[in-house]
Motif scaffolding. Structure first.
Motif, PDB file in Angstrom:
ATOM      1  N   GLY A  44       0.762  -1.195  -0.052  1.00 16.22           N
ATOM      2  CA  GLY A  44       0.052  -0.026  -0.040  1.00 16.22           C
ATOM      3  C   GLY A  44       0.659   1.305  -0.038  1.00 16.22           C
ATOM      4  O   GLY A  44       1.966   1.467   0.309  1.00 16.22           O
ATOM      5  N   ARG A  45       0.359   2.432  -0.480  1.00 14.78           N
ATOM      6  CA  ARG A  45       0.783   3.746  -0.438  1.00 14.78           C
ATOM      7  C   ARG A  45      -0.195   4.575   0.079  1.00 14.78           C
ATOM      8  O   ARG A  45       0.268   5.972  -0.154  1.00 14.78           O
ATOM      9  CB  ARG A  45       1.390   4.178  -1.962  1.00 14.78           C
ATOM     10  CG  ARG A  45       2.448   3.146  -2.357  1.00 14.78           C
ATOM     11  CD  ARG A  45       3.539   3.612  -3.394  1.00 14.78           C
ATOM     12  NE  ARG A  45       2.618   4.089  -4.431  1.00 14.78           N
ATOM     13  CZ  ARG A  45       2.591   3.113  -5.556  1.00 14.78           C
ATOM     14  NH1 ARG A  45       3.098   1.977  -5.609  1.00 14.78           N
ATOM     15  NH2 ARG A  45       1.950   3.571  -6.741  1.00 14.78           N
TER      16      ARG A  45
ATOM     17  N   ASN B 190       5.977  12.189  -1.833  1.00 15.79           N
ATOM     18  CA  ASN B 190       5.212  11.158  -2.603  1.00 15.79           C
ATOM     19  C   ASN B 190       6.368  10.071  -3.065  1.00 15.79           C
ATOM     20  O   ASN B 190       6.252   9.016  -3.071  1.00 15.79           O
ATOM     21  CB  ASN B 190       4.272  11.557  -3.572  1.00 15.79           C
ATOM     22  CG  ASN B 190       3.151  12.246  -3.418  1.00 15.79           C
ATOM     23  OD1 ASN B 190       2.551  11.753  -2.160  1.00 15.79           O
ATOM     24  ND2 ASN B 190       2.560  12.980  -3.954  1.00 15.79           N
ATOM     25  N   LYS B 191       7.381  10.801  -3.509  1.00 16.03           N
ATOM     26  CA  LYS B 191       8.506  10.092  -3.875  1.00 16.03           C
ATOM     27  C   LYS B 191       9.270   9.391  -3.011  1.00 16.03           C
ATOM     28  O   LYS B 191       9.427   7.941  -3.080  1.00 16.03           O
ATOM     29  CB  LYS B 191       9.653  10.875  -4.576  1.00 16.03           C
ATOM     30  CG  LYS B 191      10.981  10.533  -5.106  1.00 16.03           C
ATOM     31  CD  LYS B 191      10.600   9.254  -6.059  1.00 16.03           C
ATOM     32  CE  LYS B 191      11.990   8.751  -6.966  1.00 16.03           C
ATOM     33  NZ  LYS B 191      12.873   8.399  -5.972  1.00 16.03           N
ATOM     34  N   ASP B 192       9.338   9.888  -1.614  1.00 18.22           N
ATOM     35  CA  ASP B 192       9.905   9.133  -0.661  1.00 18.22           C
ATOM     36  C   ASP B 192       8.949   7.873  -0.076  1.00 18.22           C
ATOM     37  O   ASP B 192       9.525   6.989   0.055  1.00 18.22           O
ATOM     38  CB  ASP B 192      10.258   9.900   0.586  1.00 18.22           C
ATOM     39  CG  ASP B 192      11.579  10.702   0.218  1.00 18.22           C
ATOM     40  OD1 ASP B 192      12.243  10.665  -0.654  1.00 18.22           O
ATOM     41  OD2 ASP B 192      11.492  12.118   0.880  1.00 18.22           O
TER      42      ASP B 192
ATOM     43  N   ASP C  96       9.500   5.163  -2.635  1.00 19.17           N
ATOM     44  CA  ASP C  96      10.647   4.412  -2.296  1.00 19.17           C
ATOM     45  C   ASP C  96      10.683   3.473  -1.063  1.00 19.17           C
ATOM     46  O   ASP C  96      11.176   2.465  -1.055  1.00 19.17           O
ATOM     47  CB  ASP C  96      11.677   5.463  -2.153  1.00 19.17           C
ATOM     48  CG  ASP C  96      12.105   6.176  -3.634  1.00 19.17           C
ATOM     49  OD1 ASP C  96      11.799   5.597  -4.686  1.00 19.17           O
ATOM     50  OD2 ASP C  96      12.634   6.949  -3.466  1.00 19.17           O
ATOM     51  N   ASP C  97       9.958   3.959  -0.004  1.00 17.40           N
ATOM     52  CA  ASP C  97       9.786   3.034   1.008  1.00 17.40           C
ATOM     53  C   ASP C  97       8.893   1.966   1.054  1.00 17.40           C
ATOM     54  O   ASP C  97       8.765   0.833   1.901  1.00 17.40           O
ATOM     55  CB  ASP C  97       9.486   4.144   2.296  1.00 17.40           C
ATOM     56  CG  ASP C  97       9.602   3.297   3.574  1.00 17.40           C
ATOM     57  OD1 ASP C  97      10.719   3.475   4.158  1.00 17.40           O
ATOM     58  OD2 ASP C  97       8.548   3.236   4.230  1.00 17.40           O
ATOM     59  N   SER C  98       7.870   1.919   0.013  1.00 18.53           N
ATOM     60  CA  SER C  98       7.044   0.700  -0.253  1.00 18.53           C
ATOM     61  C   SER C  98       7.363  -0.336  -0.974  1.00 18.53           C
ATOM     62  O   SER C  98       8.777  -0.363  -1.250  1.00 18.53           O
ATOM     63  CB  SER C  98       5.717   1.324  -0.758  1.00 18.53           C
ATOM     64  OG  SER C  98       5.969   1.738  -2.287  1.00 18.53           O
TER      65      SER C  98
ATOM     66  N   THR D  80      11.798   6.765   6.750  1.00 19.79           N
ATOM     67  CA  THR D  80      11.932   5.604   5.946  1.00 19.79           C
ATOM     68  C   THR D  80      13.234   5.011   5.802  1.00 19.79           C
ATOM     69  O   THR D  80      14.033   5.247   6.544  1.00 19.79           O
ATOM     70  CB  THR D  80      11.845   6.265   4.547  1.00 19.79           C
ATOM     71  OG1 THR D  80      12.950   6.917   4.055  1.00 19.79           O
ATOM     72  CG2 THR D  80      10.739   7.415   4.507  1.00 19.79           C
ATOM     73  N   CYS D  81      13.247   3.746   5.185  1.00 22.95           N
ATOM     74  CA  CYS D  81      14.308   3.044   5.083  1.00 22.95           C
ATOM     75  C   CYS D  81      15.730   3.866   4.480  1.00 22.95           C
ATOM     76  O   CYS D  81      16.650   3.356   4.544  1.00 22.95           O
ATOM     77  CB  CYS D  81      13.802   1.715   4.252  1.00 22.95           C
ATOM     78  SG  CYS D  81      13.467   2.008   2.590  1.00 22.95           S
TER      79      CYS D  81
END
Length: 257
Positions: free
Chosen positions: A8-9, A23-25, A28-30, A79-80
Motif C-alpha cells: 500500500g501507499r 510522494n517520492k519518498d 521508495d519506502d513501499s 523511511t528505510c
C-alpha cells in the motif's frame, strides 16, 4: 494463502497535518506494485493485503518494535532511506500509536489468524519486493547488489528446507532465471509475519522479488514512477505458474515434515 503487507501507499487520514513525507519518498519506502505482481485473487484460498503504506504502520513488525530503539519499526520515525516522515513535533504520541495499531495492525493479524484457524492450508507466502541495491539500514549493508529472488524460512524454522528448495526451483523455471539468482535466507531470513505464523501449524515462506525485474528499463519510467502494466501482468502469471509447478510436485504437507 498469500500475505502482502507492504504493497500500500495510502496515508491514514488520522495522520492529516502530521506528515512531511514526499510522494517520492513514500514510493521508495513501499514495495511498489507487489499487489499487482503477487495477488492471485480466487486462484488461491485467501489473499490478505492492505492499502496503507508501511511508512505509517508496518504490519511486518512486532507491537513492541518502536522508535527510538528502531526507527524502522512498527511505527517509524523515518523511511528505510532515512527520509523524514513527520513534521517536527508532530510524531505520533502514545495515543496515536495505539489508534493506528487498533485500526490497521490488529485487523491484518486477526485476519491471518482467523484464516489459519478456518482454512485447510498447505502453504502460506509472505510476499515482498526488495531494492536492487540494499539501503543502509538493511541486513546486507548499503549498496550491496541483491539476487533476483530471496526466499526465506528463518533457516528452516518456518517451513522445511525441501519446500524452500522446491519453490526456488519452480520460480527459476517459471521466470526463466538461473537457479543461482535465487538466494535462500540471504539477505533476509523471514520477517515478523513469517517467523510468527510459520509452522504454527502451517508452513510459511517469505518471498522477496528484486525490483530490477520490473522497475528498470524498458518497463519503468523514473520520472512519472509508472510501470508497464502488461509486464506486471506477465510477472503475475509467472508467479501463478510457479505455484502451479510447486503443487504438482507437492505430495501433501505431512510428507514434508
Amino acid at each position: 494463502m498469500l500475505s502482502i503487507p507492504h504493497g500500500g501507499r495510502k496515508k491514514p487520514i488520522e495522520l492529516d497535518g502530521h506528515l512531511c513525507i514526499t510522494n517520492k519518498d513514500l514510493f521508495d519506502d513501499s514495495d511498489p506494485y507487489v499487489i499487482e505482481i503477487f495477488d492471485l485473487g480466487e486462484k488461491v484460498q485467501r489473499v490478505i493485503k492492505t492499502n496503507i503504506a508501511r511508512a505509517f504502520i508496518d504490519l511486518n513488525r512486532s507491537q513492541d518494535d518502536l522508535p527510538p530503539k528502531n526507527p524502522d519499526g512498527l511505527i517509524k520515525s523515518s523511511t528505510c532511506y532515512t527520509k523524514p516522515i513527520y513534521l517536527d513535533g508532530k510524531e505520533p504520541d502514545s495515543s496515536m500509536r495505539t489508534l493506528l495499531i487498533e485500526l490497521y495492525y490488529l485487523p491484518y493479524h486477526n485476519s491471518i489468524q482467523k484464516n489459519l484457524d478456518e482454512l485447510k492450508l498447505q502453504l502460506c507466502l509472505d510476499c515482498h519486493s526488495m531494492a536492487s541495491f540494499a539501503p543502509s539500514i538493511s541486513p546486507d549493508g548499503k549498496n550491496n547488489k541483491r539476487p533476483k529472488f530471496c526466499l526465506s524460512n528463518n533457516d528452516g524454522q518456518t517451513a522445511s528446507e525441501e519446500m524452500l528448495e522446491l519453490l526456488a526451483s519452480c520460480i527459476s523455471k517459471s521466470y526463466e532465471i538461473d537457479r543461482n539468482e535465487i538466494s535462500l535466507n540471504d539477505p533476509f531470513h523471514g520477517g515478523y509475519i513469517t517467523k510468527t505464523y510459520g509452522n504454527n501449524p502451517v508452513p510459511w515462506i517469505q518471498v522477496e522479488m528484486n525490483r530490477d525485474l520490473y522497475m528498470s528499463d524498458p518497463w519503468f519510467d523514473k520520472e512519472t514512477l509508472t510501470v508497464d502494466l502488461a509486464h506486471l501482468q506477465k510477472l503475475n502469471e509467472q508467479f501463478e505458474n510457479s505455484l502451479n509447478l510447486f503443487f504438482k510436485e507437492f505430495d501433501g504437507v505431512n510428507s514434508w515434515k
